[in-house]
Design an enzyme around this catalytic site. Structure first.
Site, PDB file in Angstrom:
ATOM      1  N   GLY A 181      39.054  33.251  46.675  1.00 31.73           N
ATOM      2  CA  GLY A 181      39.943  34.178  45.947  1.00 31.73           C
ATOM      3  C   GLY A 181      40.159  34.192  44.463  1.00 31.73           C
ATOM      4  N   CYS A 182      41.415  34.598  44.123  1.00 34.12           N
ATOM      5  CA  CYS A 182      41.481  34.472  42.680  1.00 34.12           C
ATOM      6  C   CYS A 182      41.336  33.051  42.024  1.00 34.12           C
ATOM      7  CB  CYS A 182      42.915  35.059  42.623  1.00 34.12           C
ATOM      8  SG  CYS A 182      43.602  35.113  40.795  1.00 34.12           S
ATOM      9  N   PHE A 183      40.553  33.106  41.015  1.00 33.29           N
ATOM     10  CA  PHE A 183      40.132  31.844  40.489  1.00 33.29           C
ATOM     11  C   PHE A 183      41.361  31.328  39.694  1.00 33.29           C
ATOM     12  CE2 PHE A 183      37.720  34.648  37.202  1.00 33.29           C
ATOM     13  CZ  PHE A 183      38.924  34.906  36.531  1.00 33.29           C
TER      14      PHE A 183
END
Length: 170
Positions: A9-11
Site C-alpha cells: 500500500g502507501c509507502f
C-alpha cells in the site's frame, strides 16, 4: 548490509514499522516493479508505469534477520487483498515481497505458507513474491513522512492500524 524490498500500500505507512529497529540502516520510500526509468510520483500515480509504491530497507543481518523483517511485514498488510491495501486501491498499491536473493525467496515463500496455514485469515494469502527490480527512490517530501507530517500520517494510516490491531490482537 543486505536489502529487503516490500510493497504494502502507501509507502508512507510502510516506513515507520521498520524505521527505528536495531540493525536497520535506512528505510527509503520509492517505486519498483515497473517499466519507466526514474519515474516520478505523478508518473506512478497515473498507473501507466507499472510500478508499485514500496520501501527499500538496508539492514545488518547480524543484528536483525530477514525472517524478522518478514514477520513485521505480514503485520503491516492485509495479505488477502491483491487489489491494493486499505483505502489505497490499484496496482500501484499491491502487496509484494520483492526478493533480492534465492535465500530471501525461500524464506518469503515459507513465511507465506506458514501464514496461510495459521488460520489467522479466512481467505487465501495473495501477496506475490517477485524478484527485485530497479528501485527508484521517491521524491524527498515522501521520505520519513510520518515524522514530517504526523497528523496527516495518522489520518492516512488509521484504517490500516484499526484492521491490523483487530487481526493481531486476537
Amino acid at each position: 548490509m543486505e536489502r529487503a524490498i516490500f510493497a504494502g500500500g502507501c509507502f508512507w505507512c510502510m516506513v515507520h514499522p521498520f524505521d527505528e529497529l536495531s540493525g536497520i540502516e535506512s528505510v527509503l520510500s520509492g517505486y519498483t516493479g515497473g517499466t519507466t526509468e526514474n519515474p516520478t510520483y505523478r508518473d506512478v500515480c497515473s498507473g501507466q508505469t507499472g510500478h508499485t509504491e514500496a520501501v527499500e530497507i538496508l539492514f545488518n543481518p547480524e543484528l536483525i534477520d530477514y525472517k524478522t523483517l518478514l514477520e513485521i511485514y505480514w503485520q503491516q498488510v492485509d495479505p488477502t487483498d491483491a487489489l491494493g491495501q486499505f483505502q489505497d486501491r490499484g496496482d500501484t498499491y499491491r502487496p509484494v515481497i520483492f526478493y533480492t536473493s534465492e535465500e530471501q525467496k525461500q524464506q518469503a515463500e515459507e513465511s507465506k505458507r506458514a501464514l496461510q496455514l495459521s488460520g489467522k485469515f479466512n481467505a487465501d494469502i495473495v501477496v506475490t513474491i517477485e524478484p527485485a527490480q530497479e528501485f527508484y527512490v521517491a521524491e524527498d517530501y515522501h521520505q520519513d513522512f510520518y515524522k514530517k507530517d504526523p497528523q496527516r500520517y495518522a489520518l492516512t494510516s488509521a484504517l490500516r492500524h484499526h484492521f491490523l490491531n483487530k487481526i493481531w490482537q486476537e
